[in-house]
Design a protein around this motif. Sequence first.
Motif, short mmCIF file in Angstrom:
data_model
loop_
_atom_site.label_atom_id
_atom_site.label_comp_id
_atom_site.label_asym_id
_atom_site.label_seq_id
_atom_site.Cartn_x
_atom_site.Cartn_y
_atom_site.Cartn_z
N VAL A 5 -16.50 1.07 2.54
CA VAL A 5 -15.64 1.74 3.56
C VAL A 5 -15.85 3.34 3.47
N SER A 6 -15.98 3.79 4.35
CA SER A 6 -16.16 5.36 4.44
C SER A 6 -15.09 5.88 5.00
N MET A 7 -14.42 6.90 4.35
CA MET A 7 -13.37 7.72 4.81
C MET A 7 -13.75 8.33 6.13
N LEU A 8 -14.90 9.12 6.07
CA LEU A 8 -15.35 9.67 7.20
C LEU A 8 -15.48 8.80 8.48
N ASP A 9 -15.98 7.56 8.42
CA ASP A 9 -16.01 6.60 9.52
C ASP A 9 -14.85 6.01 9.70
N SER A 10 -13.91 5.88 9.13
CA SER A 10 -12.67 5.06 8.96
C SER A 10 -11.70 6.48 10.06
N THR A 11 -11.87 7.45 9.63
CA THR A 11 -11.05 8.96 10.29
C THR A 11 -11.37 8.63 11.69
N ILE A 12 -12.95 8.88 12.00
CA ILE A 12 -13.44 8.83 13.26
C ILE A 12 -13.02 7.88 14.15
N GLY A 13 -13.03 6.59 13.62
CA GLY A 13 -12.49 5.36 14.27
C GLY A 13 -11.05 5.43 14.85
N THR A 14 -9.99 6.09 14.11
CA THR A 14 -8.79 6.38 14.68
C THR A 14 -8.46 7.31 15.67
N MET A 15 -9.75 8.24 16.04
CA MET A 15 -9.65 9.31 16.71
C MET A 15 -9.86 8.96 18.19
N GLY A 16 -9.59 7.70 18.67
CA GLY A 16 -10.01 7.21 19.78
C GLY A 16 -10.01 7.75 21.10
N TRP A 17 -8.97 8.42 21.44
CA TRP A 17 -8.83 9.18 22.87
C TRP A 17 -9.72 10.44 22.70
N VAL A 18 -9.60 11.21 21.48
CA VAL A 18 -10.22 12.60 21.37
C VAL A 18 -11.88 12.27 21.42
N VAL A 19 -12.17 10.98 20.69
CA VAL A 19 -13.71 10.88 20.65
C VAL A 19 -14.20 10.25 21.96
N SER A 20 -13.45 9.54 22.51
CA SER A 20 -13.52 8.99 24.05
C SER A 20 -13.78 10.00 25.14
N ASN A 21 -12.99 10.98 25.17
CA ASN A 21 -12.91 12.20 25.89
C ASN A 21 -14.43 12.65 25.78
N HIS A 22 -14.97 12.83 24.70
CA HIS A 22 -16.18 13.35 24.43
C HIS A 22 -17.59 12.48 24.97
N LEU A 23 -17.39 11.14 24.56
CA LEU A 23 -18.42 10.21 24.79
C LEU A 23 -18.63 9.72 26.18
N ASN A 24 -17.32 9.60 26.73
CA ASN A 24 -17.23 8.84 28.05
C ASN A 24 -16.78 9.73 29.16
N ALA A 25 -16.43 10.99 28.94
CA ALA A 25 -16.10 12.11 30.10
C ALA A 25 -17.03 13.41 29.90
N GLY A 26 -17.69 13.46 28.77
CA GLY A 26 -18.32 14.72 28.66
C GLY A 26 -17.46 15.98 28.35
N VAL A 27 -16.03 15.57 27.92
CA VAL A 27 -15.24 16.83 27.70
C VAL A 27 -15.23 17.15 26.40
N ASP A 28 -15.42 18.37 25.97
CA ASP A 28 -15.40 18.68 24.45
C ASP A 28 -13.77 18.89 24.13
N PRO A 29 -13.20 18.16 23.08
CA PRO A 29 -11.87 18.37 22.75
C PRO A 29 -11.66 19.68 22.18
N GLN A 30 -10.24 20.16 22.67
CA GLN A 30 -9.91 21.37 22.34
C GLN A 30 -8.39 21.31 21.67
N PRO A 31 -8.23 22.13 20.54
CA PRO A 31 -6.90 22.07 20.20
C PRO A 31 -5.91 22.71 20.95
N MET A 32 -4.95 21.83 21.22
CA MET A 32 -3.74 22.10 21.97
C MET A 32 -2.32 22.10 21.67
N GLY A 33 -2.46 22.45 20.29
CA GLY A 33 -1.09 22.63 19.49
C GLY A 33 -0.20 21.24 19.87
N ASN A 34 0.97 21.67 20.04
CA ASN A 34 1.86 20.72 20.29
C ASN A 34 2.01 20.02 21.87
#
Length: 402
Positions: free
Chosen positions: A202-231
């Motif tokens: 079990v990797s903490m890094l991999d586990s964490t990335i695995g829970t970032m589904g929508w943010v990661v998918s925006n980059h992988l599947n839409a080419g959108v670089d996730p940005q901080p948006m506050g609240n």
Amino acid sequence: MPASAPLHGVTVLDLTNVLAGPFAAYQLACLGARVIKVESPDGDLARKLGADPAYSRERMGISFLAVNAGKESIVVDLQHPLGRCVLLDLVDRADVLVENFRPGVMTRLGLGYDVVHARNPRLVYCSVSGFGQTGPLAARPAYDQIIQGLAGVMSVTGDARSAPLRIGYPACDTIGGLTAAFAICAQLVDARARGEGAHLDVSMLDSTIGTMGWVVSNHLNAGVDPQPMGNDNFTAAPSGTFRTAAGLINIAANEQKQFEALADVVGAPDWKDDPRFAEREARKRHRAEMNAALETMLTSRSAEVWERMLIDVGVPAGRVLSVPAVLEHAHVVEGALIASFDGVPGTARPVKVARPGFRIEGARPGPATAPPTLSQHREALLAELGYDAARQESLIASGAVG
């Protein structure tokens, strides 16, 4: 622990320290497993951590209390040959071993997976680490904030002015622990079916990335670089945190019908025909104007009043509460989320811990016993292994057991 508990009859050896591993083993204890915490002579580091120095001096640190209820404790020096023998005798009777040493340490101690598997082929052996057992980063030490930074979590937390920010609690440790507990439970099913254990990495890094589904998918599947948006919520508007006459409120008008109900209840029905706000994508493009207009309307009432009014018309909303406030909330209290133990040695007040966030047939699982003092169960465990009094005394005198 009642025989009806899902993991009743399962014995877990918890060789872990601080948070990710202990949190994993705590979940198993709450599900009915017998968890034996095998500690170094100094004890789990978390015994010395937390908000009350007096508890830390007693080696019952507030941080330790949070995730170690329901466990037994024995000190075994794994660097001592006789200590390793004691552990292997415990292995013979166990179903699961969880460790979170840096990769390679258990092998150097003579307790790697191959050795333990040969001793007990049905044992599930789970290694929790920052980066996994192999790969370019495997040998690095890791704590929660290190993983938050490397996983990209901090890069999307905060807003354009404040990011990168650390999340306000050890989220990556917790995610790693939950991932480990999930993997162990799944592998136990397989081990019982086949009579063969496995090594879980079990990797903490991999586990964490695995829970970032929508943010990661925006980059992988839409080419959108996730940005901080506050609240703000990047999928919809208005969806975020807003000021009221008294207090902050989160509003999530993510569906068109919710936006229209929101417009009506705050007294701005014209928003439904305003080209800037009338449809979802337009609201996202004009997010700043939408948010400003909404906050203007919200200043007429408190967050508590708006919460009731919005929920009554089907708009998801909730006040922003402090930790003390939510723990005192009627929903949490009535849901029996918190377990309490009186008279715990080394503590001056009842020890209170959070149970898991689910029920089984209406009942909340949780730890059966208070967090243990260091090596509290040494005599009972050694006797259970068949060691007579003379052998126990010899082990203690040698320093192999504490």
